[in-house]
Motif scaffolding. Structure first.
Motif, PDB file in Angstrom:
ATOM      1  N   ASP A 196      58.590  49.172 -22.452  1.00  9.06           N
ATOM      2  CA  ASP A 196      58.176  48.328 -21.331  1.00  9.06           C
ATOM      3  C   ASP A 196      59.222  47.235 -21.137  1.00  9.06           C
ATOM      4  OD1 ASP A 196      56.971  46.477 -19.604  1.00  9.06           O
ATOM      5  OD2 ASP A 196      54.975  46.779 -20.456  1.00  9.06           O
ATOM      6  N   ARG A 237      59.201  44.536 -19.652  1.00 12.38           N
ATOM      7  CA  ARG A 237      58.693  43.173 -19.763  1.00 12.38           C
ATOM      8  C   ARG A 237      58.890  42.615 -21.170  1.00 12.38           C
ATOM      9  NH1 ARG A 237      52.630  43.904 -17.839  1.00 12.38           N
ATOM     10  NH2 ARG A 237      52.948  45.813 -19.055  1.00 12.38           N
ATOM     11  N   THR A 296      60.482  44.701 -14.710  1.00 12.42           N
ATOM     12  CA  THR A 296      59.235  45.368 -15.080  1.00 12.42           C
ATOM     13  C   THR A 296      59.411  46.873 -14.955  1.00 12.42           C
ATOM     14  OG1 THR A 296      58.367  45.277 -12.817  1.00 12.42           O
ATOM     15  CG2 THR A 296      57.853  43.424 -14.275  1.00 12.42           C
ATOM     16  N   ASN A 348      50.765  41.897 -21.995  1.00 13.01           N
ATOM     17  CA  ASN A 348      51.466  43.005 -21.344  1.00 13.01           C
ATOM     18  C   ASN A 348      50.869  44.353 -21.720  1.00 13.01           C
ATOM     19  OD1 ASN A 348      53.188  41.132 -20.211  1.00 13.01           O
ATOM     20  ND2 ASN A 348      54.868  41.515 -21.633  1.00 13.01           N
ATOM     21  N   ALA A 390      50.978  46.205 -14.763  1.00 13.35           N
ATOM     22  CA  ALA A 390      52.015  45.170 -14.676  1.00 13.35           C
ATOM     23  C   ALA A 390      51.933  44.345 -13.394  1.00 13.35           C
ATOM     24  CB  ALA A 390      53.407  45.797 -14.795  1.00 13.35           C
TER      25      ALA A 390
END
Length: 218
Positions: free
Chosen positions: A70, A72, A79, A122, A128
């Motif tokens: 991910d 993030r 993202t 997250n 997201a």
């Protein structure tokens, strides 16, 4: 910054240590583990985590693995998922699990706590969009209950458990809501309130010093 079979050089080690909070010895240890999992390739894929047998009994195994892919969690503003990660990205995600050091200031502990909570947020915020919706939470509960042989993913228990847990969380955050009010989702600030008084700094860690058999803990 990838990982070669010889590992990062001295300058790269110092930079990675400053970025992640790991010691140089810990980074070298994690690099050896990275090489084991990737079979000495420069990148890791999701299927490489199948070799981490301790994850098999973790109820949020899928979420932990997905967290490594991910964007993030790489420390930037991007993202979305990736198919492969290099050593620096692997190390950055691992840093969210690092334990509290004995000589950390209150400010450093607070910063570490916020990082861990953002990482957890997250994992819950599956789409997201910056909020944990009821659908996000139902999806997580489905994954958790799918490991219970007595409850199927389609069971009505999934919805009722997720809805009850979310209702309790909303009550903590917002107080009693009126029947006409609609809760659009839990923001990160709301999420932080839910975790007040819970020692996430020490509970969320990873025992990474054993290269042969690392243990992921929630």
């Amino acid at each position: 910054m990838g990982a070669s079979q010889s590992g990062p050089d001295t300058r790269e080690l110092r930079e990675l240590s400053e970025k992640t909070g790991f010691s140089i010895d810990q980074i070298e240890n994690l690099n050896r583990r990275f090489q084991q999992l990737s079979k000495n390739k420069e990148n890791l894929r999701r299927e490489d985590f199948d070799k981490v047998t301790d994850l098999d009994v973790n109820p949020i195994r899928a979420q932990i693995i997905e967290a490594f892919f991910d964007k993030r969690n790489f420390g930037g503003t991007q993202t979305g998922p990736v198919e492969e990660i290099n050593f620096e990205q692997f190390l950055t995600v691992m840093s969210h699990f690092r334990p509290v050091k004995t000589r950390m200031t209150e400010e450093q502990i607070a910063s570490l706590r916020k990082e861990k909570l953002q990482f957890l947020f997250n994992m819950y915020d599956i789409d997201a969009d910056g909020k944990i919706s009821l659908e996000d939470y139902r999806h997580l509960v489905e994954d958790l209950l799918s490991r219970n042989p007595h409850l199927g993913k389609e069971s009505a228990s999934v919805t009722s458990i997720a809805d009850a847990a979310m209702l309790e969380a909303v009550t903590i955050i917002k107080g009693q809501m009126e029947p006409h009010q609609v809760y659009e989702g839990m923001t990160f600030e709301d999420f932080v309130k839910i975790w007040e008084g819970i020692d996430i700094e020490t509970k969320m860690h990873v025992r990474f010093l054993n290269v042969e058999t690392p243990h992921f803990c929630k």
